[in-house]
Design an enzyme around this catalytic site. Sequence first.
Site, PDB file in Angstrom:
ATOM      1  N   TYR A 164       4.512 -14.148  10.298  1.00  0.00           N
ATOM      2  CA  TYR A 164       3.769 -12.908  10.035  1.00  0.00           C
ATOM      3  C   TYR A 164       3.970 -12.496   8.566  1.00  0.00           C
ATOM      4  CZ  TYR A 164       2.953  -8.004   9.400  1.00  0.00           C
ATOM      5  OH  TYR A 164       2.532  -6.826   8.871  1.00  0.00           O
ATOM      6  N   SER A 169       5.137   4.258   6.453  1.00  0.00           N
ATOM      7  CA  SER A 169       3.992   3.546   7.031  1.00  0.00           C
ATOM      8  C   SER A 169       3.185   4.463   7.952  1.00  0.00           C
ATOM      9  CB  SER A 169       4.455   2.300   7.775  1.00  0.00           C
ATOM     10  OG  SER A 169       5.498   2.642   8.630  1.00  0.00           O
ATOM     11  N   SER A 215       0.972   6.543   7.067  1.00  0.00           N
ATOM     12  CA  SER A 215       0.706   7.861   6.489  1.00  0.00           C
ATOM     13  C   SER A 215      -0.495   7.822   5.549  1.00  0.00           C
ATOM     14  CB  SER A 215       1.931   8.362   5.724  1.00  0.00           C
ATOM     15  OG  SER A 215       3.066   8.420   6.537  1.00  0.00           O
ATOM     16  N   THR A 241      -2.739   3.354   1.776  1.00  0.00           N
ATOM     17  CA  THR A 241      -3.844   2.517   1.290  1.00  0.00           C
ATOM     18  C   THR A 241      -5.122   3.338   1.153  1.00  0.00           C
ATOM     19  OG1 THR A 241      -2.833   0.569   2.282  1.00  0.00           O
ATOM     20  CG2 THR A 241      -5.158   0.389   1.724  1.00  0.00           C
ATOM     21  N   ASN A 242      -5.381   4.214   2.126  1.00  0.00           N
ATOM     22  CA  ASN A 242      -6.574   5.065   2.034  1.00  0.00           C
ATOM     23  C   ASN A 242      -6.518   5.943   0.785  1.00  0.00           C
ATOM     24  OD1 ASN A 242      -7.290   4.009   4.479  1.00  0.00           O
ATOM     25  ND2 ASN A 242      -6.825   5.839   5.672  1.00  0.00           N
TER      26      ASN A 242
HETATM   27  C1  OXD Z   1       4.649  -2.872   5.160  1.00  0.00           C
HETATM   28  C2  OXD Z   1       3.650  -3.640   4.404  1.00  0.00           C
HETATM   29  O1  OXD Z   1       5.076  -3.343   6.209  1.00  0.00           O
HETATM   30  O2  OXD Z   1       3.339  -3.258   3.294  1.00  0.00           O
HETATM   31  O3  OXD Z   1       5.003  -1.785   4.697  1.00  0.00           O
HETATM   32  O4  OXD Z   1       3.152  -4.634   4.933  1.00  0.00           O
END
Ligand code: OXD
EC number: 4.1.1.32
Length: 620
Positions: A211, A264, A266, A269-270
């Site tokens: 992954y 994460s 939150s 990316t947006n």
């Molecule tokens: C994370 C990523 O897990 O950026 O924070 O993939």
Amino acid sequence: MADIETAFEHSGLGNPHVREFVRHWAGITGAARVEVVSAADDGRLIEEALAAGEIFPAGEGRYYSRSYPKDTARSEERTIVATSNPADKGVYDNWRPSSEMKPLLERQMSGASAGKTMYVVPYLMAPPGSPLHAYAVGVELTDSRPVVLHMIRMARVGVEHVEGLEDPSMFVRAVHVTGDLPAMQHGTPDDQRYFVTVADERTILHYGSSYGGNALLGKIAHGLRQAAYDGYASGKFLGEQFMLIGIEDRVAGRTWHICGGFPSASGKTNLAMMLPPDALGDRYRVFFYGDDIAWLWVNPDDGRLYGLNPEFGVFGVAKDTNEKTNPTALESVGPGTGAIFTNVAYNPDTQEVWWEGRTPEPPADVAGWLDWKGEPIADRPEGSTEPWSHPNSRFTTTLANVPNIAPDYESPAGVPIDGIIFGGRTRDREPLIRAITDLAEGVYDGLTLGAEATFAAEGVDGQLRYDPMSMRPFMSYPEGPYAAQWLSIVGAASEQPIFAHVNWFQRDPEDGHFLWPGYRENLRPLLWLMRLKDGTVTGRSTPVGILPTEEELDLEGVDITPADLETVLSIDVERWRQEMGFRQAHLEQFDGLPEAIWAAHRRVAAALESADVDTAATPG
Ligand code: OXD
Ligand code: MN
């Protein structure tokens, strides 16, 4: 193995230290072949992976991949930072002695790539020519071709990155061995997986997953854990899980840069890919630099704090990405981008992909659709509510595909930082934005960053899961020195960035609706912050920072009720007083926290104690 020497010759890989590293691990892992990779090999590797059934076509120039079903996320419990110095043990870094971990990983990896190709992936985690270049060079060895395809999108990959180095032995040695995934005993006491960063040897050994977050070693393991450690050991920089954007004011003819951390889920990316609201679109433009990692350092040329994104791509969460939440992301994975989707739902007949939140309802005609495990949706029992895609399904695309990528995103030094923001999902207490002008108070705010515990079992009484600077899963040295490193790096800048805490997620306690419309409107509080830094607005002081007044926040075209607006622009003093106790306990876990941080905590607590509950104004 003669074959290895031939691979070196063919690829032009001459660096004797890299050659030695490859020989050493080819011997341990027992790989059948060695292949040295550059980005130019992408087309051929894609064809090979398609032919081998490792990836599938997902429309013009786009691909789909599926993981082993138990191998879909980072594993925090199995992630370890190892060094030879017990003083490196912190609260979150999961420290173990390297003398224990290295032999263990060698045993795990022994013979584990038998019959497979070992790909040699030389890479650079920084824009070319960066002053932090020496910390950015790495070589990942991996026995997974899909991992190579992801690395080519997420890092600058090519033999040239390890040739002609000032110190040819200085590169991160990263080894990824997939192992027999069904035999990993995921989540049991006999879990076989180990994701180890031997930070003081700049060596990364990851075993038992393919992954992304566990296997793309340039990204999190090098770009965050190793980089944070290197920045600390050298005293030169910070490596943070931060997004980085530019906001251009076309009328004033200037651009501000803001970076910041969000735990994460939150919306980091947006936010990083945000477009201005229509009402402000003529005047402002938002530029994307990065959505996940920033390295921060002081540029001696002008004495300012600079930030750069070491990555070459975006590894974004697909779930809930749609035309409203993030149209930019959709465009960046459009036809011809070379994007790879992982663990979303896939239709091999039409080559379409779908994930929860892509459209309000899944495709009506289920013919041909497979869920993320590859099982036909049509075979599901009537009324099944199982999601089609995995909640952590991802898209991978290069930065150059992002339509609002900053024109200077490859600037070697990075860009001067005007503001540093922290934010999480918080249903009450945290206002829309509160600005902090004092460095120690800003660092204190980052250290006490939290995101709402999503299930009752994870937290009590509105308590947050604290996630210092959003680095909790990526910490590689202890929290006390980490705070000191922040004070020292940012404190050395001639012009101090302004700090702020933001929250787009405050809710109505009765019906749960979000008080602030969010998404593109989030530009408004950020513009206010930049004006505050420039001194063109003053805001109003509260015990926990400076808040905008309604008039100062340009609200043209915002859909919000006066009552909701009042709530997001005020401080709930009682709730804040309660929070201070949790913060105290959180900070007390950390050894050696600088006195300046404790002083900031006491100042905020004292101001809250003496605050007027109704107005939350600072007395005096
Ligand atoms: C994370 C990523 O897990 O950026 O924070 O993939
Ligand atoms: Mn991340």
